[in-house]
Design a protein around this motif. Structure first.
Motif, PDB file in Angstrom:
ATOM      1  N   LEU A 220       5.729  27.352   0.852  1.00 35.80           N
ATOM      2  CA  LEU A 220       6.537  26.386   1.585  1.00 35.80           C
ATOM      3  C   LEU A 220       7.429  27.151   2.545  1.00 35.80           C
ATOM      4  O   LEU A 220       8.025  28.168   2.164  1.00 35.80           O
ATOM      5  CB  LEU A 220       7.409  25.562   0.630  1.00 35.80           C
ATOM      6  CG  LEU A 220       6.738  24.450  -0.167  1.00 35.80           C
ATOM      7  CD1 LEU A 220       7.707  23.912  -1.219  1.00 35.80           C
ATOM      8  CD2 LEU A 220       6.286  23.324   0.754  1.00 35.80           C
ATOM      9  N   ARG A 221       7.496  26.691   3.769  1.00 33.14           N
ATOM     10  CA  ARG A 221       8.416  27.319   4.710  1.00 33.14           C
ATOM     11  C   ARG A 221       9.089  26.251   5.564  1.00 33.14           C
ATOM     12  O   ARG A 221       8.550  25.158   5.767  1.00 33.14           O
ATOM     13  CB  ARG A 221       7.710  28.336   5.602  1.00 33.14           C
ATOM     14  CG  ARG A 221       6.619  27.780   6.491  1.00 33.14           C
ATOM     15  CD  ARG A 221       6.051  28.857   7.415  1.00 33.14           C
ATOM     16  NE  ARG A 221       4.974  28.339   8.239  1.00 33.14           N
ATOM     17  CZ  ARG A 221       5.171  27.694   9.392  1.00 33.14           C
ATOM     18  NH1 ARG A 221       6.408  27.502   9.842  1.00 33.14           N
ATOM     19  NH2 ARG A 221       4.142  27.235  10.089  1.00 33.14           N
ATOM     20  N   ALA A 222      10.260  26.568   6.069  1.00 30.52           N
ATOM     21  CA  ALA A 222      11.011  25.639   6.897  1.00 30.52           C
ATOM     22  C   ALA A 222      11.916  26.438   7.829  1.00 30.52           C
ATOM     23  O   ALA A 222      12.266  27.599   7.542  1.00 30.52           O
ATOM     24  CB  ALA A 222      11.832  24.675   6.048  1.00 30.52           C
TER      25      ALA A 222
ATOM     26  N   GLU B 108      11.387  22.416  11.605  1.00 30.35           N
ATOM     27  CA  GLU B 108       9.987  22.424  11.172  1.00 30.35           C
ATOM     28  C   GLU B 108       9.915  22.605   9.668  1.00 30.35           C
ATOM     29  O   GLU B 108      10.755  23.286   9.053  1.00 30.35           O
ATOM     30  CB  GLU B 108       9.209  23.547  11.858  1.00 30.35           C
ATOM     31  CG  GLU B 108       7.757  23.640  11.376  1.00 30.35           C
ATOM     32  CD  GLU B 108       6.938  24.677  12.123  1.00 30.35           C
ATOM     33  OE1 GLU B 108       5.703  24.647  11.984  1.00 30.35           O
ATOM     34  OE2 GLU B 108       7.531  25.498  12.813  1.00 30.35           O
ATOM     35  N   ALA B 109       8.898  21.996   9.072  1.00 30.42           N
ATOM     36  CA  ALA B 109       8.580  22.199   7.657  1.00 30.42           C
ATOM     37  C   ALA B 109       7.076  22.348   7.536  1.00 30.42           C
ATOM     38  O   ALA B 109       6.321  21.674   8.240  1.00 30.42           O
ATOM     39  CB  ALA B 109       9.073  21.030   6.818  1.00 30.42           C
ATOM     40  N   SER B 110       6.635  23.241   6.649  1.00 36.08           N
ATOM     41  CA  SER B 110       5.212  23.529   6.560  1.00 36.08           C
ATOM     42  C   SER B 110       4.822  23.855   5.131  1.00 36.08           C
ATOM     43  O   SER B 110       5.607  24.428   4.358  1.00 36.08           O
ATOM     44  CB  SER B 110       4.859  24.713   7.473  1.00 36.08           C
ATOM     45  OG  SER B 110       3.495  25.035   7.378  1.00 36.08           O
ATOM     46  N   LEU B 111       3.581  23.490   4.800  1.00 37.34           N
ATOM     47  CA  LEU B 111       2.994  23.795   3.495  1.00 37.34           C
ATOM     48  C   LEU B 111       1.690  24.541   3.720  1.00 37.34           C
ATOM     49  O   LEU B 111       0.812  24.066   4.460  1.00 37.34           O
ATOM     50  CB  LEU B 111       2.735  22.513   2.699  1.00 37.34           C
ATOM     51  CG  LEU B 111       1.930  22.657   1.404  1.00 37.34           C
ATOM     52  CD1 LEU B 111       2.711  23.475   0.379  1.00 37.34           C
ATOM     53  CD2 LEU B 111       1.562  21.282   0.842  1.00 37.34           C
TER      54      LEU B 111
ATOM     55  N   VAL C 292      -0.324  22.599   6.744  1.00 34.89           N
ATOM     56  CA  VAL C 292       0.122  21.349   7.343  1.00 34.89           C
ATOM     57  C   VAL C 292       1.582  21.528   7.758  1.00 34.89           C
ATOM     58  O   VAL C 292       2.418  21.906   6.926  1.00 34.89           O
ATOM     59  CB  VAL C 292      -0.019  20.161   6.366  1.00 34.89           C
ATOM     60  CG1 VAL C 292       0.466  18.870   7.014  1.00 34.89           C
ATOM     61  CG2 VAL C 292      -1.468  20.009   5.901  1.00 34.89           C
ATOM     62  N   SER C 293       1.861  21.263   9.039  1.00 38.18           N
ATOM     63  CA  SER C 293       3.211  21.468   9.561  1.00 38.18           C
ATOM     64  C   SER C 293       3.699  20.208  10.255  1.00 38.18           C
ATOM     65  O   SER C 293       2.937  19.531  10.963  1.00 38.18           O
ATOM     66  CB  SER C 293       3.238  22.633  10.551  1.00 38.18           C
ATOM     67  OG  SER C 293       2.775  23.822   9.966  1.00 38.18           O
ATOM     68  N   TRP C 294       4.976  19.925  10.056  1.00 36.25           N
ATOM     69  CA  TRP C 294       5.650  18.862  10.799  1.00 36.25           C
ATOM     70  C   TRP C 294       6.774  19.495  11.601  1.00 36.25           C
ATOM     71  O   TRP C 294       7.502  20.369  11.109  1.00 36.25           O
ATOM     72  CB  TRP C 294       6.227  17.824   9.832  1.00 36.25           C
ATOM     73  CG  TRP C 294       7.104  16.801  10.546  1.00 36.25           C
ATOM     74  CD1 TRP C 294       6.708  15.676  11.190  1.00 36.25           C
ATOM     75  CD2 TRP C 294       8.536  16.866  10.665  1.00 36.25           C
ATOM     76  NE1 TRP C 294       7.796  15.030  11.723  1.00 36.25           N
ATOM     77  CE2 TRP C 294       8.935  15.726  11.427  1.00 36.25           C
ATOM     78  CE3 TRP C 294       9.515  17.762  10.247  1.00 36.25           C
ATOM     79  CZ2 TRP C 294      10.274  15.471  11.736  1.00 36.25           C
ATOM     80  CZ3 TRP C 294      10.849  17.520  10.562  1.00 36.25           C
ATOM     81  CH2 TRP C 294      11.219  16.376  11.291  1.00 36.25           C
ATOM     82  N   TYR C 295       6.901  19.090  12.844  1.00 40.06           N
ATOM     83  CA  TYR C 295       7.942  19.663  13.705  1.00 40.06           C
ATOM     84  C   TYR C 295       8.648  18.562  14.485  1.00 40.06           C
ATOM     85  O   TYR C 295       8.102  17.476  14.718  1.00 40.06           O
ATOM     86  CB  TYR C 295       7.350  20.686  14.672  1.00 40.06           C
ATOM     87  CG  TYR C 295       6.412  20.090  15.702  1.00 40.06           C
ATOM     88  CD1 TYR C 295       6.881  19.631  16.932  1.00 40.06           C
ATOM     89  CD2 TYR C 295       5.050  19.966  15.440  1.00 40.06           C
ATOM     90  CE1 TYR C 295       6.023  19.076  17.869  1.00 40.06           C
ATOM     91  CE2 TYR C 295       4.189  19.417  16.384  1.00 40.06           C
ATOM     92  CZ  TYR C 295       4.681  18.970  17.593  1.00 40.06           C
ATOM     93  OH  TYR C 295       3.834  18.418  18.515  1.00 40.06           O
ATOM     94  N   ARG C 296       9.861  18.873  14.905  1.00 35.67           N
ATOM     95  CA  ARG C 296      10.618  17.981  15.786  1.00 35.67           C
ATOM     96  C   ARG C 296      11.522  18.822  16.671  1.00 35.67           C
ATOM     97  O   ARG C 296      12.355  19.580  16.178  1.00 35.67           O
ATOM     98  CB  ARG C 296      11.463  16.992  14.982  1.00 35.67           C
ATOM     99  CG  ARG C 296      12.076  15.878  15.846  1.00 35.67           C
ATOM    100  CD  ARG C 296      13.143  15.126  15.091  1.00 35.67           C
ATOM    101  NE  ARG C 296      14.342  15.947  14.887  1.00 35.67           N
ATOM    102  CZ  ARG C 296      15.342  15.614  14.092  1.00 35.67           C
ATOM    103  NH1 ARG C 296      15.269  14.503  13.369  1.00 35.67           N
ATOM    104  NH2 ARG C 296      16.399  16.398  13.959  1.00 35.67           N
TER     105      ARG C 296
END
Length: 1009
Positions: A659-661, A708-711, A724-728
């Motif tokens: 997990l990273r952010a 950003e958050a990523s798995l 899988v990453s989500w960013y804003r």
């Protein structure tokens, strides 16, 4: 007595064996002779050292004798000791590196190098700019392509190699014209400034540590209006990797320069080769052609449509209003697409590099020549010549290190100015007169417009040379502490000239035509100096990796545009002194300075918990004295939870989990220089000045806040990996021109607008090792991006000129359309909805808002190997809309060729057709072009394209040994082979007004001597 005989017999046997051992023994079958006096040396002690490709010793490498259970491990300096025979084979294995087999031979000391296994997360190293990090341990969002994916492609810009390969990165060539700057967006459009000369969305380009100006080089040509690519002079064969930094954790260390992402290009370096030189040769040849053509009317269909138009309008055709019916040959047919852009372009490339190195010094020297032809008639070849050198040295104790690189490239691009061949090809009637007369001169007789090939007499010649140099020197002060200084210089010169010959025009006008030249000169100079202190130390289970440094950068740009007219002869058009009139139309000298302090601290605890903190204080000369400095920062963290005991014991199929952010801020100063000053120009005549720009020292930096958050997951020993990453990203304090009332004498002033732009989305990466064995492997990589762009805030937007471009709550790349209302059954013409019912059609009636950007995009890449055979193919897919190909033409019935769909035009009430009535009446014009700006004027332009496919074969070792070649490979490469789309225009990306991407097939050979 019997015991005495037994003892005697044994003694005799021992003596005989001793005598026999002194002699020689011949082995049956191969006549090999072994001297048994050397039996003591046959099993000898071997000392070896194992290093990686950078010459760094590797501890803990497993060393085994093949076929036995005997082995050992390397110590902390990479050394090992083993007793082995000359014929024994040592097998070296270590996690993250490819296994190595080596025959012992007679040597008592071996120096061995292991090659990193790029499919292993632990082994893959990515460039983060000021530092490098293992793929497994990175806290930021970094995408990478390697030389294997770049060097075989028959392209000019390195950015083209990124198409379809990276999530979150949009690259669009947009045209088949060689040398034009591609459009690149990293996680969307952040700035409202999106025009050719004032674009705030360019990423930062860094080549071997040297930042270069990302903006395209200005060019006056109609085909080069998007600008020329500043990266076109690079040698693609000399690129080791391209990394793209996306999130705040990865880009904040670049501060304001990293607001729109960072593109890092790293050159190849010399490799450890025990002092032996190796020569690499890579050359290919191929052909290119336009990948698609539109379906247009043939002569019979065209004449039938034109006659119907006159019949419907009740008008009699004459030589004046219908030369295509009354003058031109009714049986002649010319496929103008084939004539004007249907040629075959030839591609040739040769690249050579010599490299060598020992434990202290490595070097690589190379050069290339690239020639690309054109699909257009005439001489429009593109030629590029490059040279590069890379040198590295370190002391025996590694305290002193030095590296130097230089890349030089020259290209010459011949394009044409004036009317676009594509527009001619799609509009010239199929029975138009011949282009040439019998004597070979251009034919102007009976042409109602310019002869399509007249533009050949208006040539455009573009010459560019580019030099990039970089020097890095570092010294280890004490263990774990190192001082480094990096400096670089870049120089880019561009000369762009257009000549206007009288043959460009109808001979009837030659007496009034003056020979002229439009000459443009661009110069860019930049130097950078970056001193740094680097700290790396391990305390128990905690590793601290930190750096602190500064940046001092100086850019100078000059642009000069000259127009000269009245040359007496074409042969003198290269000499300005021979012209009657010479005018300087633009003379700009720009000086930009940038300075910063930056720092980073990375913490690694138990190789499971990671924290990365970066900060930068930037100063830019583009702001007023009180606004020049700003602070940017980011924090990123990662947790490799697969290393936890409870996970290891209970989820055996999970080989990797992380997990990273990250969160942080970057900024932007991508605005014109000196925008805060009031400026003046001289009036014509003597003694006058008039203001050209208002004074405003109060505007400041744009700010881009990124989260950003990523798995990341790996299954079955990393045979299957997913991320899988989500960013804003939110960009505020928008630096654009603030509209002013005309009464002030100015239309705008540079200022910060109260607008907030958001880019968010999902990125998915899948990597699968489908099959893997000794002789066969199949690997698949899939990336997908679902972007969302939105203008969140813009106070009082309705009171500004931006109200016609943007809407709060909608994407920036929207267009406003009328609502299409079918075909009027009385007139037979298109009709649209008068939304406000005021009896007029204007912007108030454009009530339909359509996102013209990408809804989603990605790529599917497969790599299949069987023994020496290798097959790779990449599919790119994009979901999007584009302008309908129907409205690239004039209304049905007017002079000029049309798409075949016009054959299905409306004829009588009750018809349910999509094409309005055939007519050349002026009453048909407004309905047609109004509908072009309606919902009828957009078309689904989604596509799936086979972007790249290559088949290569590595020559067997026994063949290479006979011809004294270290390695050899032959290959066939194809690009843009086919496209699956419902779009009927030339290209779903570029639309129907540009040359579509070329379909290219090349064959080549790559050898190392």
């Amino acid at each position: 007595m019997q015991n005495k005989h037994i003892i005697r017999d044994r003694c005799i046997l021992l003596v005989l064996l001793l005598i026999f051992s002194i002699g020689t023994y011949s082995l049956f079958g191969n006549n090999k002779t072994i001297n048994f006096l050397e039996l003591a040396d046959y099993q000898h002690r071997v000392k070896g050292q194992v290093k990686d490709s950078n010459g760094i010793p590797i501890p803990g490498v497993n060393v085994e004798i093949k076929g036995t259970s005997y082995g050992t491990f390397t110590d902390k300096e990479g050394y090992f000791y083993v007793d082995a025979a000359p014929t024994d084979v040592l097998i070296l294995s270590y996690i993250g590196f490819k296994p190595l087999e080596v025959t012992v031979g007679t040597s008592k000391e071996l120096s061995l190098a292991l090659e990193e296994d790029v499919t292993n997360l632990e082994a893959v190293t990515v460039n983060a700019g000021y530092y490098t990090v293992k793929e497994r341990e990175r806290t930021g969002s970094i995408a990478k392509v390697t030389s294997e994916e770049i060097e075989l492609q028959p392209i000019v810009s390195p950015l083209q190699s990124l198409e379809g390969r990276m999530a979150g990165v949009e690259v669009e060539q947009g045209s088949g014209i060689t040398g034009l700057a591609p459009t690149i967006r990293i996680r969307g459009q952040n700035s409202l400034r999106n025009s050719r000369n004032d674009n705030g969305n360019y990423p930062l380009y860094i080549i071997d540590g040297i930042p270069i100006v990302s903006a395209p080089i200005q060019s006056p040509g109609t085909l080069t209006i998007t600008g020329l690519d500043p990266l076109s002079t690079l040698n693609l064969n000399n690129i080791e990797s391209i990394e793209v930094l996306k999130d705040a954790d990865a880009t904040a260390i670049y501060g304001s320069r990293g607001a729109n992402g960072v593109v890092l290009i790293t050159s190849k370096k010399g490799k450890l080769n025990q002092g032996k030189s190796s020569l690499e040769i890579n050359m290919y040849s191929g052909i290119s052609e336009v990948s698609n053509k539109m379906k247009l009317l043939n002569t019979r269909q065209y004449i039938s449509m034109r006659k119907q138009a006159f019949e419907n309008d009740g008008v009699i055709p004459t030589e004046t209003n219908a030369p295509d019916l009354m003058v031109w040959d009714q049986n002649r047919y010319t496929d103008w697409q084939d004539v004007l852009f249907g040629g075959t372009a030839f591609a040739n490339n040769i690249n050579m590099a010599i490299s060598s190195g020992n434990e202290n010094t490595t070097y690589r020297i190379g050069g290339s020549y690239n020639k690309l032809g054109s699909v257009f008639p005439g001489d429009f070849d593109y030629n590029k010549l490059t040279a590069n050198v890379n040198f590295s040295h370190k002391s025996d104790n590694n305290r002193f290190q030095l590296s130097f690189s230089a890349n030089y490239g020259v290209d010459n691009n011949k394009v044409f100015n004036g009317a676009n061949f594509v527009n001619y090809a799609l509009s010239v009637p199929p029975n138009a007169p011949p282009i040439y007369k019998d004597d070979g001169s251009l034919n102007w007789e009976n042409w109602t417009v310019d002869n399509p090939l007249a533009v050949l007499k208006q040539p455009q010649d573009i010459k560019t040379d580019n030099l990039l140099t970089n020097l890095n020197i570092s010294y280890g002060i004490i263990k774990g502490l190192r001082f480094k200084i990096s400096t670089g210089f870049s120089k880019l010169d561009n000369e762009d000239g257009i000549k206007y010959y009288k043959e460009r025009y109808n001979p009837n006008r030659w007496e009034r035509i003056k020979l002229g030249v439009n000459q443009n000169y661009s110069k860019r100079r930049s130097w950078i100096l970056e001193p740094q202190i680097i700290f790396n130390q391990t305390y128990g289970k905690i590793n601290i990796d930190a750096l602190m440094g500064g940046t001092f950068q100086d850019n100078k740009s000059n642009f000069l545009s000259i127009t000269a007219n009245g040359y007496p002869d074409k042969s003198l058009m290269s000499n300005l002194n021979a012209a009657e009139e010479v005018r300087i139309t633009n003379d700009a000298n720009i000086h930009y300075r940038y300075a910063a302090l930056f720092g980073r601290m990375g913490l690694n605890w138990y190789k499971k918990y990671f924290l990365n903190i970066t900060g930068r204080r930037d100063g830019s000369s583009r702001f007023g004295s009180d606004r020049r400095f700003s602070n940017f920062w980011a924090i990123g963290g990662a947790w490799i939870f697969s290393g936890e005991k409870v996970i290891e014991e209970n989820i055996s199929f999970l080989s990797f989990g992380k997990l990273r952010a990250s969160y942080g801020t970057t900024g932007s100063d991508q605005i014109p220089d000196y925008g805060f000053l009031d400026t003046y120009e001289a009036t014509e005549g003597i003694g006058g000045l008039y203001p050209t720009q208002l004074f405003n020292p109060d505007y400041s930096w744009e700010v881009n806040k990124k989260i950003e958050a990523s798995l990341q997951l790996g299954f079955l020993n990393d045979h299957f990996n997913m991320e899988v990453s989500w960013y804003r990203n939110r960009s505020s304090n928008q630096l654009v021109g603030y509209p002013l009332p005309a009464i002030t004498g100015f239309t705008s002033v540079q200022a910060n607008l109260p607008a907030l732009v958001q880019n968010s989305g999902w990125e998915v990466l899948l990597n699968s090792m489908n099959l893997s064995s000794k002789n066969f492997s199949w690997q698949t990589s899939i990336n997908m991006t679902i972007p969302k762009n939105k203008l969140l805030e813009f106070d009082n937007i309705d009171d500004t000129s931006y109200a016609s471009q943007y809407r709060v709550g909608h994407p920036l790349n929207i267009s406003f359309f009328y609502q299409y209302d079918g075909i009027n059954q009385e007139t037979g013409f298109y009709q649209i909805v008068d939304a406000n019912e005021d009896g007029r059609y204007n912007n108030d009636d454009r009530v339909v808002i359509k996102n013209m950007g990408r809804e989603y995009y990605g790529g599917i890449n497969n790599h299949i190997r069987y023994k020496g055979l290798s097959l790779q193919f990449l599919f790119e897919y994009i979901k999007q809309f584009n302008g309908s190909h129907i409205f690239r033409a004039t209304p049905p019935g007017f002079s000029g060729n049309k798409p075949v769909e016009f054959l299905e035009a409306w004829e009588r009430p009750g018809d349910n057709e999509n094409i309005q009535k055939v007519s050349q009446s002026f009453l048909a014009i407004d309905p047609f072009y109004n509908t072009a700006n309606s919902t009828m004027g957009i078309e689904d332009a989604s596509f799936l394209r086979l972007k790249n496919i290559s088949l290569s074969y590595r020559l067997p070792k026994h063949i290479l040994k006979k011809i004294n070649v270290k390695s050899g490979q032959i290959y066939v490469h194809a690009q843009n082979l086919f496209t699956i789309t419902s779009y009927k225009g030339l290209d779903p990306q570029g639309g129907s007004g540009v040359v579509p991407p070329l379909r290219t097939i090349t064959c080549g050979i790559k050898v190392t001597l």
